[in-house]
Design a protein around this motif. Structure first.
Motif, PDB file in Angstrom:
ATOM      1  N   ASP A 187      10.468   0.520  18.496  1.00 46.27           N
ATOM      2  CA  ASP A 187       9.401  -0.464  18.508  1.00 46.27           C
ATOM      3  C   ASP A 187       8.365  -0.353  17.246  1.00 46.27           C
ATOM      4  N   ASP A 188       8.235   0.989  17.038  1.00 48.13           N
ATOM      5  CA  ASP A 188       7.380   1.474  15.773  1.00 48.13           C
ATOM      6  C   ASP A 188       7.941   0.620  14.448  1.00 48.13           C
ATOM      7  N   ALA A 189       9.526   1.176  14.118  1.00 48.72           N
ATOM      8  CA  ALA A 189       9.984   0.445  13.114  1.00 48.72           C
ATOM      9  C   ALA A 189       9.953  -1.115  13.166  1.00 48.72           C
ATOM     10  N   ILE A 190       9.872  -1.835  14.245  1.00 45.37           N
ATOM     11  CA  ILE A 190       9.831  -3.105  14.449  1.00 45.37           C
ATOM     12  C   ILE A 190       8.490  -3.674  13.893  1.00 45.37           C
ATOM     13  N   ALA A 191       7.496  -2.628  14.605  1.00 38.72           N
ATOM     14  CA  ALA A 191       5.881  -3.182  14.001  1.00 38.72           C
ATOM     15  C   ALA A 191       5.722  -2.802  12.572  1.00 38.72           C
ATOM     16  N   PHE A 192       6.370  -1.656  12.072  1.00 36.69           N
ATOM     17  CA  PHE A 192       6.147  -1.343  10.723  1.00 36.69           C
ATOM     18  C   PHE A 192       6.776  -2.463   9.654  1.00 36.69           C
ATOM     19  N   ALA A 193       8.060  -3.296  10.159  1.00 36.90           N
ATOM     20  CA  ALA A 193       8.753  -4.354   9.529  1.00 36.90           C
ATOM     21  C   ALA A 193       7.588  -5.628   9.483  1.00 36.90           C
ATOM     22  N   ALA A 194       6.948  -5.839  10.667  1.00 40.34           N
ATOM     23  CA  ALA A 194       6.235  -6.904  10.644  1.00 40.34           C
ATOM     24  C   ALA A 194       5.198  -6.848  10.113  1.00 40.34           C
ATOM     25  N   PHE A 195       4.514  -5.483  10.042  1.00 37.08           N
ATOM     26  CA  PHE A 195       3.523  -5.196   8.880  1.00 37.08           C
ATOM     27  C   PHE A 195       3.739  -5.606   7.604  1.00 37.08           C
ATOM     28  N   ASN A 196       4.779  -4.813   7.199  1.00 40.69           N
ATOM     29  CA  ASN A 196       5.240  -4.990   5.699  1.00 40.69           C
ATOM     30  C   ASN A 196       5.629  -6.551   5.333  1.00 40.69           C
ATOM     31  N   ALA A 197       6.059  -7.230   6.376  1.00 44.09           N
ATOM     32  CA  ALA A 197       6.251  -8.700   5.881  1.00 44.09           C
ATOM     33  C   ALA A 197       4.944  -9.380   5.449  1.00 44.09           C
ATOM     34  N   ARG A 198       4.049  -9.089   6.294  1.00 45.73           N
ATOM     35  CA  ARG A 198       2.615  -9.746   5.912  1.00 45.73           C
ATOM     36  C   ARG A 198       2.199  -9.336   4.733  1.00 45.73           C
ATOM     37  N   LEU A 199       2.382  -8.058   4.484  1.00 46.81           N
ATOM     38  CA  LEU A 199       1.674  -7.101   3.168  1.00 46.81           C
ATOM     39  C   LEU A 199       2.661  -7.555   1.904  1.00 46.81           C
ATOM     40  N   ARG A 200       3.913  -7.818   2.198  1.00 48.24           N
ATOM     41  CA  ARG A 200       4.774  -8.201   1.003  1.00 48.24           C
ATOM     42  C   ARG A 200       4.465  -9.640   0.577  1.00 48.24           C
ATOM     43  N   THR A 201       3.813 -10.549   1.458  1.00 50.81           N
ATOM     44  CA  THR A 201       3.613 -11.947   1.454  1.00 50.81           C
ATOM     45  C   THR A 201       2.080 -11.770   0.518  1.00 50.81           C
ATOM     46  N   ALA A 202       1.380 -11.046   0.802  1.00 58.76           N
ATOM     47  CA  ALA A 202       0.068 -10.855   0.223  1.00 58.76           C
ATOM     48  C   ALA A 202       0.260 -10.379  -1.120  1.00 58.76           C
ATOM     49  N   LEU A 203       1.200  -9.363  -1.305  1.00 50.24           N
ATOM     50  CA  LEU A 203       1.235  -8.499  -2.714  1.00 50.24           C
ATOM     51  C   LEU A 203       2.270  -9.532  -3.534  1.00 50.24           C
ATOM     52  N   ALA A 204       3.009 -10.444  -3.436  1.00 47.98           N
ATOM     53  CA  ALA A 204       4.072 -11.148  -4.308  1.00 47.98           C
ATOM     54  C   ALA A 204       3.279 -11.973  -5.154  1.00 47.98           C
ATOM     55  N   PRO A 205       2.347 -12.528  -4.968  1.00 51.73           N
ATOM     56  CA  PRO A 205       1.662 -13.503  -6.250  1.00 51.73           C
ATOM     57  C   PRO A 205       1.335 -12.351  -6.979  1.00 51.73           C
ATOM     58  N   LEU A 206       0.924 -11.201  -6.870  1.00 56.04           N
ATOM     59  CA  LEU A 206       0.177 -10.313  -7.771  1.00 56.04           C
ATOM     60  C   LEU A 206       1.256  -9.702  -8.451  1.00 56.04           C
ATOM     61  N   GLY A 207       2.645  -9.827  -8.199  1.00 53.97           N
ATOM     62  CA  GLY A 207       3.620  -9.299  -8.908  1.00 53.97           C
ATOM     63  C   GLY A 207       4.041  -7.890  -8.321  1.00 53.97           C
ATOM     64  N   ALA A 208       3.517  -7.463  -7.274  1.00 60.10           N
ATOM     65  CA  ALA A 208       3.798  -6.095  -6.771  1.00 60.10           C
ATOM     66  C   ALA A 208       4.666  -5.957  -5.577  1.00 60.10           C
ATOM     67  N   ARG A 209       5.395  -5.037  -5.492  1.00 63.17           N
ATOM     68  CA  ARG A 209       6.367  -4.782  -4.370  1.00 63.17           C
ATOM     69  C   ARG A 209       6.008  -3.979  -3.365  1.00 63.17           C
ATOM     70  N   VAL A 210       6.640  -3.992  -2.274  1.00 61.61           N
ATOM     71  CA  VAL A 210       6.329  -2.944  -1.006  1.00 61.61           C
ATOM     72  C   VAL A 210       7.600  -2.207  -1.036  1.00 61.61           C
ATOM     73  N   THR A 211       7.684  -0.797  -1.343  1.00 63.97           N
ATOM     74  CA  THR A 211       8.694   0.109  -0.979  1.00 63.97           C
ATOM     75  C   THR A 211       8.473   1.227  -0.003  1.00 63.97           C
ATOM     76  N   THR A 212       9.336   1.820   0.550  1.00 61.10           N
ATOM     77  CA  THR A 212       9.197   2.598   1.557  1.00 61.10           C
ATOM     78  C   THR A 212      10.351   3.861   1.346  1.00 61.10           C
ATOM     79  N   TYR A 213       9.918   5.062   1.614  1.00 60.23           N
ATOM     80  CA  TYR A 213      10.603   6.188   1.912  1.00 60.23           C
ATOM     81  C   TYR A 213      11.531   6.168   3.252  1.00 60.23           C
ATOM     82  N   SER A 214      12.674   6.530   3.231  1.00 59.31           N
ATOM     83  CA  SER A 214      13.391   6.756   4.523  1.00 59.31           C
ATOM     84  C   SER A 214      14.129   8.247   4.745  1.00 59.31           C
ATOM     85  N   ASN A 215      14.095   8.546   6.010  1.00 60.19           N
ATOM     86  CA  ASN A 215      14.895   9.803   6.070  1.00 60.19           C
ATOM     87  C   ASN A 215      15.394   9.625   7.641  1.00 60.19           C
TER      88      ASN A 215
END
Length: 343
Positions: A187-215
């Motif tokens: 559930d946290d991973a799904i919420a993380f995805a939803a948050f990043n979808a909105r963040l990515r939409t906000a940053l894309a016009p600025l030419g910035a990306r969203v990345t994450t580390y995984s383990n």
């Protein structure tokens, strides 16, 4: 069959397409409609098609995680000089810097502002994109801070606004998450995805990306299929850790881990050996074993990444002082080969 319906109702990922057909008097098996038959044929053609080419040399990237600067402007200055001496963009395209920023309850808590400013301005002056590492909590054991952000619409909106301003005001190349909540869930991973979808939409016009580390130790960032579609890049710690987060000890183990994590992305049907959103993390610290600092190991890894068409890898980590614990200088020489197409 409304009596006992058994079906998904949407395409859940590119490798699992969905199509609905309805008919009267045709029993459980149904009769595929022209639309669904066409979609099925298209999917099969995609599976059978020759693989597309890997990343062009001009599209390759090498990112470096930067060790915390500890409010040290001299350390930041030395690191800029070090990168300049190594050739700037000849060895590095992105710096992912531990400026020690955090998001707590939707509020951006800045870290080493002055030292980070010196490094950012120096790096961007060399043509190297600069990204801030973000954490969500003060402790890996603290899931409450993660959920306070991800489960609250108000906190999420405030955080996205703050991060957008951070990127805009500092001309950042992106935001990179290093959030490792130890007892997180799907559930946290799904919420993380939803948050990043909105963040990515906000940053894309600025030419910035969203990345994450995984383990594989923290479910929120181990559950790659549930969040990968909503970030620009996943930097896989699985390529310097094994599945139980112990250190890899040789190239054969590295190769097994590299291929295993690649199979968890949502690009099964792309035909590429390694997904484009996967950026293998490679260790430049002897704390993860001396083998990663041996020239023959570096040669084998970089040759494999180039052969597989991998567009980006990330080196963990770089510091101004290339002491006995680090081999970032040697990794830079292999980065040079990767970026100029010699590999």
């Amino acid at each position: 069959d409304p009596w006992a319906e058994v079906s998904v109702n949407r395409t859940t990922r590119p490798s699992l397409p969905f199509c609905l057909t309805t008919c009267d008097g045709c029993g459980h098996c149904g009769t595929p409609s022209d639309a669904c038959a066409a979609a099925e044929d298209e999917f099969v053609r995609g599976l059978l098609a020759p693989p597309p080419p890997g990343a062009k040399v001009s599209d390759r990237r090498v990112s470096y995680y930067v060790a915390p600067l500890r409010d040290s402007v001299p350390n930041a200055t030395r690191l800029v000089d070090y990168l300049r001496q190594q050739g700037g963009t000849a060895v590095a395209t992105n710096l992912i810097a531990y400026c020690e920023d955090k998001i707590l309850d939707g509020v951006l808590v800045p870290g080493n502002q002055e030292a980070c400013r010196v490094l950012r301005e120096g790096a961007t002056g060399l043509g190297i994109a600069f990204e801030h590492v973000l954490d969500i909590s003060n402790s890996h054991d603290d899931n409450s801070a993660v959920r306070a952000l991800l489960d609250s619409p108000d906190a999420s909106a405030a955080a996205i606004d703050a991060l957008t301003e951070l990127v805009r005001n500092n001309s950042l190349g992106g935001i990179s998450w290093d959030a490792e909540p130890l007892y997180s869930t799907r559930d946290d991973a799904i919420a993380f995805a939803a948050f990043n979808a909105r963040l990515r939409t906000a940053l894309a016009p600025l030419g910035a990306r969203v990345t994450t580390y995984s383990n594989d130790a923290d479910f929120m960032i181990a559950d790659i299929p549930d969040f990968v579609d909503d970030v620009d890049k996943v930097i896989t710690g699985q390529t310097y850790y094994s599945a139980d987060k112990t250190d890899l000890t040789n190239y054969s183990q590295w190769l097994d881990s590299y291929l295993a994590v690649a199979r968890r992305f949502n690009e099964t049907a792309s035909g590429l050996p390694i997904p484009r959103k996967m950026a293998p993390a490679l260790s430049a610290t002897r704390g993860h074993g001396n083998w990663t600092c041996e020239p023959e190991s570096m040669d084998a890894i970089v040759s494999r990444l180039a052969a597989d068409g991998v567009p980006e890898f990330a080196v963990f980590l770089i510091d101004a002082a290339d002491d006995n614990e680090l081999c970032s200088d040697a990794w830079m020489q292999h980065a040079r080969v990767f970026l100029n197409g010699s590999a």
